[in-house]
Design a protein around this motif. Structure first.
Motif, PDB file in Angstrom:
ATOM      1  N   ALA A 136      -5.058  15.724  -3.146  1.00  0.00           N
ATOM      2  CA  ALA A 136      -6.284  15.948  -2.376  1.00  0.00           C
ATOM      3  C   ALA A 136      -7.132  14.679  -2.308  1.00  0.00           C
ATOM      4  N   GLY A 137      -6.925  13.753  -3.253  1.00  0.00           N
ATOM      5  CA  GLY A 137      -7.754  12.552  -3.263  1.00  0.00           C
ATOM      6  C   GLY A 137      -9.039  12.744  -4.032  1.00  0.00           C
ATOM      7  N   LEU A 138      -9.032  13.633  -5.036  1.00  0.00           N
ATOM      8  CA  LEU A 138     -10.219  13.801  -5.867  1.00  0.00           C
ATOM      9  C   LEU A 138     -10.324  12.616  -6.826  1.00  0.00           C
ATOM     10  N   ALA A 139     -11.555  12.116  -7.010  1.00  0.00           N
ATOM     11  CA  ALA A 139     -11.746  11.019  -7.959  1.00  0.00           C
ATOM     12  C   ALA A 139     -11.472  11.547  -9.364  1.00  0.00           C
ATOM     13  N   PRO A 140     -10.863  10.805 -10.266  1.00  0.00           N
ATOM     14  CA  PRO A 140     -10.420   9.417 -10.128  1.00  0.00           C
ATOM     15  C   PRO A 140      -8.953   9.278  -9.698  1.00  0.00           C
ATOM     16  N   PHE A 141      -8.362  10.326  -9.109  1.00  0.00           N
ATOM     17  CA  PHE A 141      -6.946  10.228  -8.703  1.00  0.00           C
ATOM     18  C   PHE A 141      -6.817   9.808  -7.237  1.00  0.00           C
ATOM     19  N   HIS A 142      -7.890   9.240  -6.671  1.00  0.00           N
ATOM     20  CA  HIS A 142      -7.919   9.005  -5.235  1.00  0.00           C
ATOM     21  C   HIS A 142      -7.418   7.617  -4.871  1.00  0.00           C
ATOM     22  N   VAL A 143      -7.053   6.767  -5.863  1.00  0.00           N
ATOM     23  CA  VAL A 143      -6.884   5.343  -5.563  1.00  0.00           C
ATOM     24  C   VAL A 143      -5.887   5.058  -4.449  1.00  0.00           C
ATOM     25  N   ASP A 199       0.834  -1.208   0.000  1.00  0.00           N
ATOM     26  CA  ASP A 199       0.000   0.000   0.000  1.00  0.00           C
ATOM     27  C   ASP A 199       0.862   1.249   0.000  1.00  0.00           C
ATOM     28  N   ALA A 200       1.962   1.215   0.774  1.00  0.00           N
ATOM     29  CA  ALA A 200       2.831   2.385   0.839  1.00  0.00           C
ATOM     30  C   ALA A 200       3.487   2.640  -0.510  1.00  0.00           C
ATOM     31  N   LEU A 201       3.809   1.549  -1.232  1.00  0.00           N
ATOM     32  CA  LEU A 201       4.424   1.736  -2.554  1.00  0.00           C
ATOM     33  C   LEU A 201       3.458   2.378  -3.527  1.00  0.00           C
ATOM     34  N   VAL A 202       2.184   1.936  -3.472  1.00  0.00           N
ATOM     35  CA  VAL A 202       1.160   2.573  -4.317  1.00  0.00           C
ATOM     36  C   VAL A 202       1.139   4.068  -4.024  1.00  0.00           C
ATOM     37  N   TYR A 203       1.200   4.411  -2.732  1.00  0.00           N
ATOM     38  CA  TYR A 203       1.173   5.816  -2.352  1.00  0.00           C
ATOM     39  C   TYR A 203       2.380   6.559  -2.917  1.00  0.00           C
ATOM     40  N   LEU A 204       3.561   5.930  -2.800  1.00  0.00           N
ATOM     41  CA  LEU A 204       4.777   6.596  -3.269  1.00  0.00           C
ATOM     42  C   LEU A 204       4.683   6.884  -4.771  1.00  0.00           C
ATOM     43  N   VAL A 205       4.195   5.901  -5.531  1.00  0.00           N
ATOM     44  CA  VAL A 205       4.079   6.093  -6.975  1.00  0.00           C
ATOM     45  C   VAL A 205       3.051   7.172  -7.284  1.00  0.00           C
TER      46      VAL A 205
END
Lengths: 308, 664
Positions: free
Chosen positions: B224-231, B165-171
């Motif tokens: 900010a986590g706006l859809a669709p960039f919130h994944v 999960d942390a790697l997804v966040y980093l990317v």
């Protein structure tokens, strides 16, 4: 809107007469079914009897269960301050109070749902879940109706958008008003747990929605809940009736018209309950969708008609 | 001290604190104390500096030479920066205190000092982000924020799912940063400098302005986590320790909102199209966020999806405000923008509160799965009450703070629909029922979360054994809960903090138009109604007590329709609670259901499980990543793992470079 001390009187009809609506609905249904039925004042007797009783609490229940009925009723009481009763202007009126009105009703619902979940009973959880779902589907339709009314009167306060009809603009408004009123009537049936959405007289827990949420409440707590739901029915009916109220005329005439309209709505609910069966639960969102579509049509009619 | 020095001393003291915490090494208690003291000190300095600007209305900026190429060391403060600076630092203090309690069970681990150092670096870099007035400084601080938060997310690095999960966040965060770098590059090329003052003055053609806006929307929107960039958000926030989840969900994602607002301030009067775009993407995030929140079984993931929802509401307010601005409706723009800005603070408060209390519950029970929790209010009275207060606040129920900011946004939408010209009016009108739907769904979702986790009977042994957490954790909860109620019951005062920033965004110089038509009067009526509600509720509770005095009160088992031996597993589950809402939408949300139906006359085993995949993952990111992997796979033959081959590559590169130099 100027505030007078007598504006506070506007809540009195709601406080005193709301249980009568339940009596009228019950009587209408009984007459339609060929029975004699309970006396009109039976809901008052029920309330008084419950207020005098003690209470039984589930072993699982915490303070949430005990406080929920009082908080729920308090929210509905506060919401009732924002509606006028015929010629009596509302005690609390400001631009945007219609949003507060809707969210106070949401608070009352949240309190009851939390109380139901606190019992740990599967039945009450089921009722709570259905109530939450159907209210969520009703919310957009209700706001659309409010938006239509606000658009017609170019105002954002319940007392300003209701009860201000005048003869001159009546004919232009009536199509959209009728659509919005139909939508609001459907929302009223859903929000107040009436047939075809919910059956307050059913005796099987599995089929209940609102009733099953309050199975464990007893004594004064139950009285608060019953009174709160009567008051909520009064509030929705008052919005419906006030949509058609004229602003002119002597005070006693408009009071009589208002009360007549209120009792008329109760009879209409009673007739609806007598001639209809309950919808399957899966159909209820479609009914509420229909309400939203009707209100949306009303909005389209208004916008197509241009600005007055 | 002058406000400039105060403002710069805040991140400086945090960085010093970070160095000291790091030096503490294994002594986690000392490192935590350093972090709490440094954060509190920075909060005092920063809010004093912000208060100065908010009160006087006069911003400042300073510029110094810097040895970095294309960069100047420019910092400054205006209404927007002041508001965000105070917001960041004020919410970091309870998070630090809560973190001390939350991490206490780990004892003196090897990573304790580093973890607290990263916490302070995160807060410091957020403070620098809002103070920066130069593209390079901004991007450096932005990167510091991303990297520090990555190391905080990966705190429980021994668990493989946390690492992934942390790697997804980093990317994700670097994809966003790449968009921002491109934005600054493109903008700076035209302006000849990356200083905000130069960018602000640069004339932009319509097309370039749109490209910049879209890059900003991707870069800031993904933070900010706006859809669709919130994944990344529903993955990273639950994986982090809860004080970090609170800081990230409550505060850090708002840096994306700040970025969008700063971009709009710098790029001049926004075209109406930006307003429509923000309104649309906000509505998508709000509705999508709350629907997927309903479908979650993991408490912290549910809270993370609600961040998507609330960021959507904030963006809807921003979009509505910009639309009203382009239509020349000053008062309406002020209402929507004040609502949007105030919702930033409000969401920060109640989301922190929910992560504090939800995190305490999941830590005490040892699971985040709601189907295994229940009845925690009895076992953790303060935590449970705090969660209920946070739930009421996030559902925008009066008299809490969420209602005030949503009311302001509604006021902007309604008034804009009534007063605006054709298209603006119609679009704002359509937005009203959407926001109402989000409200209804959020209420259902938090009725589910608080009901299933805190009310009823415990559904597992672990839940039954839960104990109340330490005062380090409960005191921050109580304080943030009081702040939620306080902002709701003293809204006109809170509005004075956001009004300067709202004026800047609305492009007006005074509140006058707003105050006379929409603002002060109705808002104080909302607050009055909140107080009335409290009084009526008090009267009703008192009346109830009076009625029950001397009456027979008894306890009995909950009515179970005649069942002799009910078990806690028979309670309504979180999935069942959400089912009537999700079932009509199943074609839209496409759940993956695994059913094993009961068979035969005497069925033995049956099971059912449901899972909702995020549609952005399913339709955008998974296919994109698969494509990328396939393309990258084509390069695989280059990697032989033999030294000779790599030496050959070096040689070939050198030859190619020399050839290019000679021939060109």
């Amino acid at each position: 809107m100027t505030a007078h001390w007598w504006n506070a009187l506007a809540v009195l009809p709601a406080l005193l007469l709301s249980p009568l609506l339940l009596g009228i609905i019950g009587k209408t249904k009984a007459l339609a079914a060929g029975r004699k039925g309970a006396p009109l004042l039976q809901p008052y007797r029920d309330l008084l009897r419950l207020l005098g009783k003690g209470a039984v609490y589930g072993r699982t229940a915490t303070w949430v269960f005990r406080a929920a009925p009082a908080i729920s009723l308090a929210a509905i009481l506060t919401a009732s301050l924002m509606l006028s009763a015929g010629p009596l202007a509302a005690p609390l009126a400001f631009s945007g109070d219609l949003v507060l009105f809707a969210y106070l009703l949401a608070l009352s619902r949240f309190a009851l749902i939390a109380g139901a979940m606190d019992t740990g009973s599967a039945f009450e959880g089921m009722g709570a879940s259905r109530e939450a779902a159907f209210s969520a589907f009703a919310e957009p339709a209700f706001f659309l109706v409010l938006g239509v009314l606000a658009w017609e009167e170019k105002a954002l306060s319940l007392s300003a958008i209701l009860g201000g009809a005048d003869v001159a603009s009546w004919s232009a408004k009536i199509p959209s008003l009728a659509l919005a009123a139909t939508a609001l009537f459907l929302i009223l049936l859903a929000e107040n747990s009436r047939i075809p959405v919910d059956d307050p007289a059913t005796h099987l827990e599995l089929t209940m929605i609102h009733e099953v949420m309050v199975l464990d409440h007893s004594g004064p707590d139950l009285a608060f809940i019953l009174y709160g739901s009567a008051l909520k029915l009064w509030l929705f009916s008052a919005v419906l009736v006030s949509m058609f109220m004229f602003s002119s005329g002597p005070a006693w005439v408009s009071m009589a018209l208002f009360l007549g309209g209120m009792f008329g709505v109760a009879v209409l609910v009673g007739v609806t309950e007598s001639v209809m069966a309950r919808l399957r639960l899966g159909r209820v969102p479609q009914l509420l969708g229909l309400a939203a579509v009707l209100a949306g049509l009303a909005a389209l009619l208004l916008m197509a008609g241009g600005r007055p | 001290m002058n406000p400039e020095a105060l403002a710069l001393a805040a991140p400086a003291s945090l960085l010093i604190g970070a160095a000291v915490s790091l030096a503490c090494g294994k002594r986690s208690g000392v490192a935590a104390w350093v972090a709490i003291l440094a954060t509190s000190f920075a909060a005092v300095l920063g809010t004093a500096s912000a208060a100065n600007v908010l009160r006087s209305g006069a911003g400042w900026s300073i510029e110094a030479a810097w040895s970095l190429p294309w960069a100047t060391f420019s910092v400054g403060m205006d209404g927007l920066s002041a508001y965000f600076l105070a917001f960041i630092l004020a919410l970091a203090v309870p998070a630090a205190a809560y973190g001390k309690g939350y991490l206490a069970h780990e004892g003196d681990s090897r990573w304790a000092g580093a973890s607290w150092a990263f916490f302070q670096i995160l807060v410091a870099s957020m403070a620098v982000v809002v103070l920066a007035r130069d593209g390079v400084l901004f991007l450096i601080a932005w990167e510091g924020m991303s990297v520090a938060s990555f190391f905080l997310v990966i705190h429980d690095h021994r668990r493989p799912e946390v690492r992934s999960d942390a790697l997804v966040y980093l990317v994700a965060t670097h994809l966003g940063a790449a968009a921002l770098a491109a934005m600054f590059g493109l903008w700076g090329r035209g302006a000849g400098s990356l200083a905000f003052a130069a960018l602000q003055g640069a004339p932009l053609s319509r097309n370039v302005a749109w490209v910049l806006f879209l890059l900003a929307l991707v870069g800031f929107g993904s933070k900010a986590g706006l859809a669709p960039f919130h994944v990344w958000l529903p993955k990273a926030h639950p994986a982090a320790p809860s004080h970090v989840s609170a800081l990230m969900s409550g505060v850090m994602i708002k840096m994306g909102i700040y970025g969008l607002m700063r971009f709009i301030l710098m790029s001049g009067p926004p075209p109406a199209g930006w307003g429509y775009a923000l309104l649309g993407i906000g509505a998508l995030s709000a509705v999508g966020g709350v629907l997927y929140a309903l479908a979650q079984h993991d408490l912290k993931r549910l809270l993370a999806y609600h961040s998507v929802e609330n960021v959507g509401i904030i963006t809807m307010g921003l979009g509505a405000g910009l639309l009203a601005r382009t239509a020349g409706l000053e008062a309406v723009a002020m209402a929507a923008l004040c609502g949007s800005l105030l919702h930033v603070l409000n969401h920060g408060l109640f989301k922190s509160l929910l992560f504090y209390s939800g995190g305490a519950a999941t830590q005490a029970a040892g699971t985040r799965n709601m189907e295994r929790l229940g009845g925690l209010l009895r076992r953790m009275p303060v935590t449970g009450a705090a969660f209920l207060a946070g739930a009421a606040a996030i559902c925008a129920l009066p008299p809490f703070n969420g209602f005030v900011s949503e009311w302001l946004i509604y006021s902007g939408l309604f008034n804009g629909a009534l007063q605006g010209p054709g298209a603006v009016s119609a679009v704002l009108f359509v937005t009203i029922p959407l926001l109402a739907l989000v409200g209804g769904l959020a209420l259902a979702c938090f009725a589910k979360a608080s009901g299933v986790v805190f009310l009823g009977e415990p559904r597992s042994e672990e839940a039954a054994r839960c104990k109340e957490v330490s005062p380090w954790m409960t005191v921050p909860m109580v304080l943030t809960a009081l702040a939620c109620a306080g902002v709701g019951l003293a809204a006109p005062w809170a509005l004075r903090i956001v009004a300067p920033a709202a004026r800047e965004l609305a492009g007006i110089s005074s509140n006058a138009a707003w105050n006379t038509s929409l603002g002060a009067g109705p808002l104080s009526a909302v607050v009055l109604a909140g107080w009335m509600l409290l009084i009526v509720a008090g009267i009703m509770l008192g009346f109830r007590r009076l009625l029950l005095k001397g009456k027979a009160l008894s306890e009995a088992p909950t009515w179970g329709c005649g069942y002799a031996a009910p078990t806690a597993r028979m309670q309504y589950t979180a999935s069942s609670f959400a089912q009537p809402l999700l079932e009509p939408l199943s074609r839209l949300m496409r759940p993956s259901l695994r059913k094993r139906r009961p068979k035969g006359i005497f069925p033995e085993r049956a099971s059912f499980s449901s899972h909702y995949d995020d549609p952005a993952d399913r339709t955008i990111f998974d296919p994109a990543i698969t494509l990328l992997e396939r393309l990258a796979g084509a390069l695989r033959p280059l990697q032989q793992g033999r030294l000779q081959v790599y030496l050959l590559y070096v040689l070939l590169t050198l030859v190619a470079l020399i050839a290019w130099e000679v021939l060109a």
